[in-house]
Scaffold this motif. Structure first.
Motif, PDB file in Angstrom:
ATOM      1  N   THR A   5      22.585   1.962   6.930  1.00  0.00           N
ATOM      2  CA  THR A   5      23.968   2.199   7.026  1.00  0.00           C
ATOM      3  C   THR A   5      23.321   2.145   5.178  1.00  0.00           C
ATOM      4  OG1 THR A   5      23.866  -0.713   6.379  1.00  0.00           O
ATOM      5  CG2 THR A   5      24.215   0.122   8.482  1.00  0.00           C
ATOM      6  N   ARG A   6      24.312   2.591   4.745  1.00  0.00           N
ATOM      7  CA  ARG A   6      25.047   3.065   3.485  1.00  0.00           C
ATOM      8  C   ARG A   6      26.072   2.092   2.638  1.00  0.00           C
ATOM      9  NH1 ARG A   6      29.563   5.876   3.672  1.00  0.00           N
ATOM     10  NH2 ARG A   6      29.789   8.146   4.181  1.00  0.00           N
ATOM     11  N   PHE A   7      26.595   1.899   1.791  1.00  0.00           N
ATOM     12  CA  PHE A   7      28.141   1.575   0.521  1.00  0.00           C
ATOM     13  C   PHE A   7      27.474   2.697  -0.339  1.00  0.00           C
ATOM     14  CE2 PHE A   7      30.013  -1.223  -2.109  1.00  0.00           C
ATOM     15  CZ  PHE A   7      31.590  -0.803  -1.626  1.00  0.00           C
ATOM     16  N   ALA A   8      29.173   3.498  -0.339  1.00  0.00           N
ATOM     17  CA  ALA A   8      29.139   4.143  -0.890  1.00  0.00           C
ATOM     18  C   ALA A   8      30.018   3.891  -2.541  1.00  0.00           C
ATOM     19  CB  ALA A   8      29.136   6.062   0.119  1.00  0.00           C
ATOM     20  N   ILE A  41      25.575   5.723  -5.101  1.00  0.00           N
ATOM     21  CA  ILE A  41      27.246   5.895  -5.613  1.00  0.00           C
ATOM     22  C   ILE A  41      27.609   6.995  -6.035  1.00  0.00           C
ATOM     23  CG2 ILE A  41      27.414   5.557  -8.779  1.00  0.00           C
ATOM     24  CD1 ILE A  41      27.542   2.641  -6.905  1.00  0.00           C
ATOM     25  N   GLU A  42      29.244   7.480  -5.226  1.00  0.00           N
ATOM     26  CA  GLU A  42      29.678   8.652  -5.189  1.00  0.00           C
ATOM     27  C   GLU A  42      30.165   9.170  -6.401  1.00  0.00           C
ATOM     28  OE1 GLU A  42      31.165   8.801  -1.648  1.00  0.00           O
ATOM     29  OE2 GLU A  42      29.305   8.664  -1.069  1.00  0.00           O
ATOM     30  N   ASP A  43      29.753   9.667  -7.963  1.00  0.00           N
ATOM     31  CA  ASP A  43      30.535   9.904  -8.595  1.00  0.00           C
ATOM     32  C   ASP A  43      30.746  10.991  -9.663  1.00  0.00           C
ATOM     33  OD1 ASP A  43      27.969  10.626  -9.427  1.00  0.00           O
ATOM     34  OD2 ASP A  43      26.878   9.827 -10.642  1.00  0.00           O
ATOM     35  N   THR A  44      31.100  11.715  -8.569  1.00  0.00           N
ATOM     36  CA  THR A  44      31.439  13.687  -8.678  1.00  0.00           C
ATOM     37  C   THR A  44      32.942  13.425  -9.660  1.00  0.00           C
ATOM     38  OG1 THR A  44      32.457  13.969  -6.212  1.00  0.00           O
ATOM     39  CG2 THR A  44      30.177  14.732  -6.404  1.00  0.00           C
ATOM     40  N   PHE A  73      21.801   5.665  -5.695  1.00  0.00           N
ATOM     41  CA  PHE A  73      22.043   6.906  -6.108  1.00  0.00           C
ATOM     42  C   PHE A  73      22.826   7.356  -6.257  1.00  0.00           C
ATOM     43  CE2 PHE A  73      18.949   5.911  -1.827  1.00  0.00           C
ATOM     44  CZ  PHE A  73      18.009   6.687  -2.573  1.00  0.00           C
ATOM     45  N   TYR A  74      22.833   8.055  -7.341  1.00  0.00           N
ATOM     46  CA  TYR A  74      23.893   9.012  -8.039  1.00  0.00           C
ATOM     47  C   TYR A  74      23.849  10.161  -7.392  1.00  0.00           C
ATOM     48  CZ  TYR A  74      23.594   5.130 -10.566  1.00  0.00           C
ATOM     49  OH  TYR A  74      23.842   3.137 -11.374  1.00  0.00           O
TER      50      TYR A  74
END
Length: 467
Positions: A5-8, A41-44, A73-74
RNA sequence: GUCCCCAUCGUCUAGAGGCCUAGGACACCUCCCUUUCACGGAGGCGACCGGGGUUCGAAUCCCCGUGGGGACGCCA
């Protein structure tokens, strides 16, 4: 297959209560099945993402004890991967260049809205067999769009909401890469969930509308479709949606506001999820019990009163030295230096039973370290001239005893009897003189803890004034 | 506007056709404990959004309303 699973989160702000719950549920699900929990980390969105927000998210998760097995992860560091996939899709014909300007798109949206239609891209640059595309304008940097299927249906069995079906006719060709070449959210999510082998996507239900698009892209990439679980949102205490200017606060704010992470965690776990009548449970039990079947599909309203109740519970339960170190920090923040570890432990043992907030607790025990100033009302109400003779006598008796709660109680009782008073008649003035307030635990126990010298000094102060 | 989602006490929820004269928890009220305030203990108040079906039987299944929410970005 092992669960992944992930937290994004996107680092555009602090970790708020809704995000924290999403993280908690994803974390617990992975723990339950001995899987992996990944932080991404959704840093787009370069404009809005900040390193401070990244740190705030990390801090929030650390405070709650939500540890991750992989990452963080970035996405900004994964550009090569996205570009590669983009090229593959372009080559395969599942993506294409679109030369529409932002203005052009804007007018298109407006006309559609006016006509009562759902605003969507009309496919003017979408290649089709037998269709001649317009001449590509020289002055426009194209975006890349995903060639979404135009017929049929996308469906998935949502682990929270049940089966959801959406017609492809409702969807349009979304932009996967901006004019400057940077990939967009929906695309990055798809690539990452695929590459990171995510098996269950647990996220907020504001993403249900993105899910069919993502599934279509996953299919185009030949990826296995993960399971989806869409959590409903958390409303504020007043039933209103949480937003920056209304109610949405960082989880760290709860730390500042005097809450134990255990309480916040237990509260959040119980918000939208249940295990029969269980109300109080630790994270180990939660991870054992947690399942997606017992998540409520409807939105939940935050209730501070219940959080307070849980906080009170955990203040009573928590290891005393952990409690002491927390309270020590809060006292120091108020410029009070708590002397002696065992003294503080004893005070807390007496006080933790009645507290439901750490800040309040720290405030309530401050008088042990610094002489209090009672309110004028309390002085007037309890420290009356009539009571002074009895207080004089008590002071005299107390100065000659061996100092224990029992002996103190004994002397108070003696004075009460001698002057034919009710116990509170003497206990209340004592309380005000010693603690500075009209509320405290048993006054004999308080006096015992404070010590003979200091207690007598505090009483003496009032005797001197009144005589 | 279009699509999607949701709907049990004030709040969080149990409930997957009969166990429901709907259970628990927070809050609230009463009483008890009591040295004040708390804590604790015992009670109490309080809900299946509405209307149609299906069924011997519906909070539970279906349909229609109504109400709430979300999404329709070169944001995530």
């Amino acid at each position: 297959m092992t669960v992944r699973t992930r937290f994004a989160p996107s680092p555009t702000g602090f970790l708020h209560i809704g995000g924290a719950r999403t993280a908690l549920f994803s974390w617990a699900y992975a723990k339950k099945y001995s899987g992996k929990f990944i932080l991404r980390i959704e840093d787009t969105d370069v404009e809005r993402s900040t390193p401070a927000a990244v740190q705030a998210i990390l801090d929030g998760m650390a405070w709650l004890g939500l540890d991750y097995d992989e990452g963080p992860f970035y996405q900004m560091q994964r550009m090569e991967t996205y570009e590669k996939v983009l090229q593959t899709m372009l080559d395969a014909g599942t993506a294409y260049y679109c030369y529409c300007s932002k203005e052009e798109l804007e007018t298109l949206r407006e006309t559609q809205m006016q006509q009562g239609l759902k605003p969507r891209y009309d496919g003017r640059w979408r290649p089709e067999v037998g269709k001649t595309l317009p001449q590509a304008p020289q002055d426009i940097q194209p975006v890349i769009r995903f060639k979404n299927p135009q017929t049929g249906m996308v469906a998935w069995d949502d682990l929270v909401k049940g089966r959801i079906e959406i017609s492809n006719e409702e969807l349009d060709d979304l932009i996967v890469a901006r004019a400057d070449g940077t990939p967009t959210y929906n695309f990055c999510v798809v690539v990452d969930d695929f590459e990171m082998g995510i098996t269950q996507v647990i996220r907020g239900d504001d993403h249900v509308n993105n899910t069919p698009r993502q599934i279509n892209m996953l299919i185009a990439l030949g990826a296995k479709i993960p399971q989806y679980a869409h959590l409903s949102m958390i409303l504020g205490d007043d039933g209103q949606k949480l937003s920056k200017r209304h109610g949405a606060v960082s989880v760290m704010q709860y730390h500042e506001d005097g809450y134990l992470p255990e309480a916040v965690l237990n509260y959040l776990a119980r918000l939208g999820w249940s295990h029969g009548d269980a109300e109080i449970f630790n994270m180990q039990q939660f991870c054992e019990w947690f399942d997606l079947d017992h998540i409520t599909p409807s939105a939940a309203q935050f209730n501070t009163e219940k959080l307070n109740w849980l906080n009170a519970h955990y203040i009573k339960e928590i290891n005393i030295s952990l409690l002491a170190s927390d309270i020590r920090a809060r006292l120091q923040a108020n410029r009070i230096e708590p002397s002696g570890a065992s003294f503080l432990n004893n005070i807390l043992t007496l006080y933790r039973e009645r507290a439901n907030n750490l800040n309040q607790l720290a405030k309530d025990i401050a008088y042990f370290y610094t002489r209090p100033t009672p309110s004028a009302e309390d002085i007037e109400k309890y420290i009356t001239p009539e009571i002074m003779p009895a207080m004089q006598k008590l002071q005299q008796l107390l100065s000659n005893i061996e100092w224990t709660a029992e002996t103190i109680h004994h002397e108070i009782s003696a004075v009460v009897a001698e002057f034919s008073l009710k116990f509170p008649k003497v206990a209340m003035p004592l309380r005000v003189m010693i603690t500075g307030t009209a509320q405290s635990p048993s006054i004999d126990q308080v006096m015992d803890l404070l010590g003979k010298e200091e207690t007598l000094a505090r009483i003496q102060k009032y005797l001197s004034v009144c005589t």
